[in-house]
Scaffold this motif. Structure first.
Motif, PDB file in Angstrom:
ATOM      1  N   ASN A  40     -89.973   1.782  -0.704  1.00  0.00           N
ATOM      2  CA  ASN A  40     -89.738   2.731  -1.799  1.00  0.00           C
ATOM      3  C   ASN A  40     -90.121   2.162  -3.156  1.00  0.00           C
ATOM      4  N   GLY A  41     -90.736   0.960  -3.163  1.00  0.00           N
ATOM      5  CA  GLY A  41     -91.204   0.372  -4.407  1.00  0.00           C
ATOM      6  C   GLY A  41     -90.157  -0.388  -5.193  1.00  0.00           C
ATOM      7  N   THR A  42     -88.936  -0.540  -4.673  1.00  0.00           N
ATOM      8  CA  THR A  42     -87.935  -1.356  -5.345  1.00  0.00           C
ATOM      9  C   THR A  42     -88.163  -2.830  -5.027  1.00  0.00           C
ATOM     10  N   MET A  43     -87.692  -3.710  -5.916  1.00  0.00           N
ATOM     11  CA  MET A  43     -87.890  -5.145  -5.744  1.00  0.00           C
ATOM     12  C   MET A  43     -86.535  -5.854  -5.683  1.00  0.00           C
ATOM     13  N   TRP A  44     -86.436  -6.851  -4.795  1.00  0.00           N
ATOM     14  CA  TRP A  44     -85.168  -7.514  -4.521  1.00  0.00           C
ATOM     15  C   TRP A  44     -85.336  -9.026  -4.530  1.00  0.00           C
ATOM     16  N   GLY A  45     -84.293  -9.762  -4.967  1.00  0.00           N
ATOM     17  CA  GLY A  45     -84.359 -11.214  -5.006  1.00  0.00           C
ATOM     18  C   GLY A  45     -83.076 -11.861  -4.532  1.00  0.00           C
ATOM     19  N   TRP A  46     -83.178 -13.103  -4.054  1.00  0.00           N
ATOM     20  CA  TRP A  46     -82.001 -13.848  -3.613  1.00  0.00           C
ATOM     21  C   TRP A  46     -82.330 -15.332  -3.502  1.00  0.00           C
ATOM     22  N   GLY A  47     -81.270 -16.160  -3.517  1.00  0.00           N
ATOM     23  CA  GLY A  47     -81.424 -17.609  -3.434  1.00  0.00           C
ATOM     24  C   GLY A  47     -81.126 -18.285  -4.756  1.00  0.00           C
ATOM     25  N   SER A  48     -81.763 -19.423  -5.004  1.00  0.00           N
ATOM     26  CA  SER A  48     -81.566 -20.164  -6.243  1.00  0.00           C
ATOM     27  C   SER A  48     -81.995 -19.322  -7.439  1.00  0.00           C
ATOM     28  N   ASN A  49     -81.253 -19.483  -8.544  1.00  0.00           N
ATOM     29  CA  ASN A  49     -81.558 -18.684  -9.732  1.00  0.00           C
ATOM     30  C   ASN A  49     -81.654 -19.550 -10.987  1.00  0.00           C
ATOM     31  N   ASN A  50     -81.958 -20.840 -10.813  1.00  0.00           N
ATOM     32  CA  ASN A  50     -82.206 -21.690 -11.978  1.00  0.00           C
ATOM     33  C   ASN A  50     -83.326 -21.097 -12.816  1.00  0.00           C
ATOM     34  N   ALA A  51     -83.140 -21.088 -14.118  1.00  0.00           N
ATOM     35  CA  ALA A  51     -84.125 -20.560 -15.067  1.00  0.00           C
ATOM     36  C   ALA A  51     -84.317 -19.056 -14.924  1.00  0.00           C
ATOM     37  N   GLY A  52     -83.427 -18.393 -14.187  1.00  0.00           N
ATOM     38  CA  GLY A  52     -83.522 -16.937 -14.056  1.00  0.00           C
ATOM     39  C   GLY A  52     -84.611 -16.475 -13.133  1.00  0.00           C
ATOM     40  N   ARG A  53     -84.990 -17.322 -12.172  1.00  0.00           N
ATOM     41  CA  ARG A  53     -86.132 -17.010 -11.309  1.00  0.00           C
ATOM     42  C   ARG A  53     -85.935 -15.781 -10.422  1.00  0.00           C
ATOM     43  N   LEU A  54     -84.701 -15.288 -10.280  1.00  0.00           N
ATOM     44  CA  LEU A  54     -84.480 -14.073  -9.480  1.00  0.00           C
ATOM     45  C   LEU A  54     -84.727 -12.797 -10.275  1.00  0.00           C
ATOM     46  N   GLY A  55     -84.836 -12.913 -11.605  1.00  0.00           N
ATOM     47  CA  GLY A  55     -85.128 -11.732 -12.420  1.00  0.00           C
ATOM     48  C   GLY A  55     -83.975 -10.780 -12.577  1.00  0.00           C
ATOM     49  N   LEU A  56     -82.738 -11.283 -12.411  1.00  0.00           N
ATOM     50  CA  LEU A  56     -81.547 -10.421 -12.422  1.00  0.00           C
ATOM     51  C   LEU A  56     -80.796 -10.453 -13.744  1.00  0.00           C
ATOM     52  N   GLY A  57     -81.382 -11.082 -14.771  1.00  0.00           N
ATOM     53  CA  GLY A  57     -80.742 -11.094 -16.076  1.00  0.00           C
ATOM     54  C   GLY A  57     -79.682 -12.159 -16.244  1.00  0.00           C
ATOM     55  N   ASP A  58     -79.572 -13.087 -15.277  1.00  0.00           N
ATOM     56  CA  ASP A  58     -78.596 -14.169 -15.357  1.00  0.00           C
ATOM     57  C   ASP A  58     -79.133 -15.364 -14.580  1.00  0.00           C
ATOM     58  N   THR A  59     -78.296 -16.381 -14.382  1.00  0.00           N
ATOM     59  CA  THR A  59     -78.718 -17.558 -13.625  1.00  0.00           C
ATOM     60  C   THR A  59     -77.780 -17.840 -12.455  1.00  0.00           C
ATOM     61  N   TYR A  60     -77.082 -16.822 -11.975  1.00  0.00           N
ATOM     62  CA  TYR A  60     -76.196 -16.985 -10.824  1.00  0.00           C
ATOM     63  C   TYR A  60     -76.984 -16.884  -9.522  1.00  0.00           C
ATOM     64  N   TYR A  61     -76.688 -17.790  -8.604  1.00  0.00           N
ATOM     65  CA  TYR A  61     -77.335 -17.735  -7.298  1.00  0.00           C
ATOM     66  C   TYR A  61     -76.875 -16.498  -6.539  1.00  0.00           C
ATOM     67  N   ARG A  62     -77.720 -16.025  -5.625  1.00  0.00           N
ATOM     68  CA  ARG A  62     -77.354 -14.912  -4.747  1.00  0.00           C
ATOM     69  C   ARG A  62     -77.655 -15.308  -3.308  1.00  0.00           C
ATOM     70  N   SER A  63     -76.761 -14.993  -2.393  1.00  0.00           N
ATOM     71  CA  SER A  63     -76.960 -15.344  -0.986  1.00  0.00           C
ATOM     72  C   SER A  63     -77.316 -14.139  -0.128  1.00  0.00           C
ATOM     73  N   SER A  64     -77.568 -13.018  -0.762  1.00  0.00           N
ATOM     74  CA  SER A  64     -78.084 -11.832  -0.060  1.00  0.00           C
ATOM     75  C   SER A  64     -78.943 -11.059  -1.053  1.00  0.00           C
ATOM     76  N   PRO A  65     -79.869 -10.231  -0.579  1.00  0.00           N
ATOM     77  CA  PRO A  65     -80.792  -9.539  -1.482  1.00  0.00           C
ATOM     78  C   PRO A  65     -80.087  -8.642  -2.497  1.00  0.00           C
ATOM     79  N   VAL A  66     -80.507  -8.754  -3.765  1.00  0.00           N
ATOM     80  CA  VAL A  66     -79.984  -7.938  -4.863  1.00  0.00           C
ATOM     81  C   VAL A  66     -81.165  -7.279  -5.564  1.00  0.00           C
ATOM     82  N   GLN A  67     -81.043  -5.985  -5.870  1.00  0.00           N
ATOM     83  CA  GLN A  67     -82.153  -5.278  -6.492  1.00  0.00           C
ATOM     84  C   GLN A  67     -82.406  -5.787  -7.910  1.00  0.00           C
ATOM     85  N   ILE A  68     -83.680  -5.955  -8.245  1.00  0.00           N
ATOM     86  CA  ILE A  68     -84.102  -6.385  -9.576  1.00  0.00           C
ATOM     87  C   ILE A  68     -84.395  -5.137 -10.393  1.00  0.00           C
ATOM     88  N   GLY A  69     -83.485  -4.786 -11.289  1.00  0.00           N
ATOM     89  CA  GLY A  69     -83.654  -3.578 -12.081  1.00  0.00           C
ATOM     90  C   GLY A  69     -83.543  -2.328 -11.225  1.00  0.00           C
TER      91      GLY A  69
END
Length: 414
Positions: free
Chosen positions: A308-337
């Motif tokens: 459906n064109g949505t984007m999701w990220g998970w794992g290490s979030n140093n430097a905001g690499r997950l694109g979720l607006g913070d630097t908290y790690y995620r252990s399951s997929p979270v939608q980016i925007g």
């Protein structure tokens, strides 16, 4: 199709097309009847002429890995030469990077660091601009890992070169190679992905194979023993995409399910746990969804796109690499925007790029070397959510960059 003749029937089976059919450089070799060609064209399966593509690079350039004939970092995309005949790109190598590309004529070109022969030029001299690898044509798919490269030819053969300390070249030994060497004799390889000293590949029959470093079970073969030649991962024949990261792996099946295995210190397996004793040595399904379309693995994190064109990220979030607006790690997929217009994504060492359906390019994560391409002067700032790179709307393809500190991409240039 068949043709009648006195005393029997001559059977004329259609040849097969090679490569993509969407203007990305596919071809239709062989002798075709008009009926056969028209039928494929009606189904949108007849290869369209390749769209001219220019090559752009930016970020870290300490070994000339940007191909710009110098070793100066770039904080915004810079065109590599004036050619518009590039079709496939990849960059790897970690702190001292190198890049590899294929042109529409099937030749392979390479540049950057070369301390262990990873440029495939039969020496160990680094290059700061593209140099052709041998004289062969027919190169099709490429991947760049930690100081080694792999490539698939149009005939389905698989080749490797560069560093081989864990057997990642698949040649049944641990000797480095400074020019491409064929891996076995098979002609059924269809895709390959290189990570930190290991590789994953898929054959035309949908089977998945792994070799090289097997720390934390990243090869998915239910143990942690390194392999110096390709070993089949399970018995399934339904794998459609694979991505090798720094120390973990992700894959998508033809049914749209997503699977992961390997190291899980940062929750990069997406299985809702993390830590030293949560690694998996064989593929485990992530959730129950069947709508995953594209996947890419970086350094302890992953980003995926759904149908459906949505984007999701998970794992290490140093430097905001997950694109979720913070630097908290995620252990399951979270939608980016909330957008539903993402079409491509690529993850690097600790940053990511994505292209939208409108052809714009976006970046987020670590920006130490100007890697995000945002043209900042002075000390570059990290970004924890996607930011548009320039104003172009003609970005067409992202390079595979799982072990890179640079960005590399193609722009349509009609």
């Amino acid at each position: 199709m068949s043709q009648k003749y006195p005393g029997g029937i001559i059977s004329k089976t259609a040849p097969v097309t090679v490569g993509p059919v969407d203007g990305e450089g596919g071809s239709a070799p062989g002798v075709w009847t008009l009926t056969q060609a028209l039928e494929l064209n009606k189904q949108n399966l007849w290869p369209k002429p390749a769209i001219p593509k220019a090559l752009y690079a930016w970020g870290r350039n300490n070994r000339g890995q940007l191909g710009l004939n110098d070793t100066l970092n770039r904080s915004s995309p810079a065109q590599v030469g004036a050619l518009t005949t590039w079709s496939e790109i990849a960059s790897g190598g970690g702190n001292y990077g190198f890049s590899v590309a294929v042109k529409t004529d099937g030749t392979m070109w390479i540049w950057g660091n070369n301390d262990v022969g990873q440029l495939g030029l039969n020496d160990t001299v680094y290059r700061s601009s593209p140099v052709q690898v041998g004289a062969l044509t027919g190169w099709f798919k490429i991947a760049a890992g930690s100081n080694f490269g792999l490539a698939i030819k149009t005939n389905g053969t698989l080749w490797s070169w560069g560093r081989n300390n864990y057997g990642q070249l698949g040649l049944n030994d641990t000797d480095n190679r400074s020019s491409p060497v064929q891996i076995g004799a098979l002609t059924t390889w269809s895709q390959v992905s290189s990570g930190a000293y290991f590789n994953l590949a898929v054959k035309t029959d949908g089977t998945m194979w792994g070799w090289g470093n097997n720390g934390a079970g990243r090869l998915g073969i239910n143990n942690t023993d390194n392999r110096s030649s390709p070993v089949q991962i399970g018995a399934l024949t339904a794998w459609s995409q694979v991505s090798a990261g720094a120390n973990s792996s992700v894959a998508i099946k033809t049914d749209g399910t997503m699977w992961s295995w390997g190291n899980n210190n940062s929750g990069q397996l997406g299985l809702n746990d993390s830590g030293a004793y949560t690694e998996r040595s064989s593929p485990v399904q992530i959730g129950a969804l069947t709508t995953w379309s594209k996947i890419t693995g970086g350094s302890s994190f992953n980003v995926a796109i759904k149908t459906n064109g949505t984007m999701w990220g998970w794992g290490s979030n140093n430097a905001g690499r997950l694109g979720l607006g913070d630097t908290y790690y995620r252990s399951s997929p979270v939608q980016i925007g909330a957008l539903t217009t993402w079409s491509q994504v690529a993850t690097g060492e600790n940053f990511a790029f994505a292209i939208k359906t409108n052809g714009t390019l976006w970046s987020w994560g670590n920006n130490q070397f100007g890697t995000l391409g945002l043209n900042e002067s002075g000390t570059p700032y990290n970004r924890s959510s996607p930011v548009q790179v320039g104003a172009l709307t003609t970005w067409s393809r992202l390079g595979k960059i799982p072990r890179s500190s640079a960005g590399i991409a193609l722009v349509n240039s009609p």
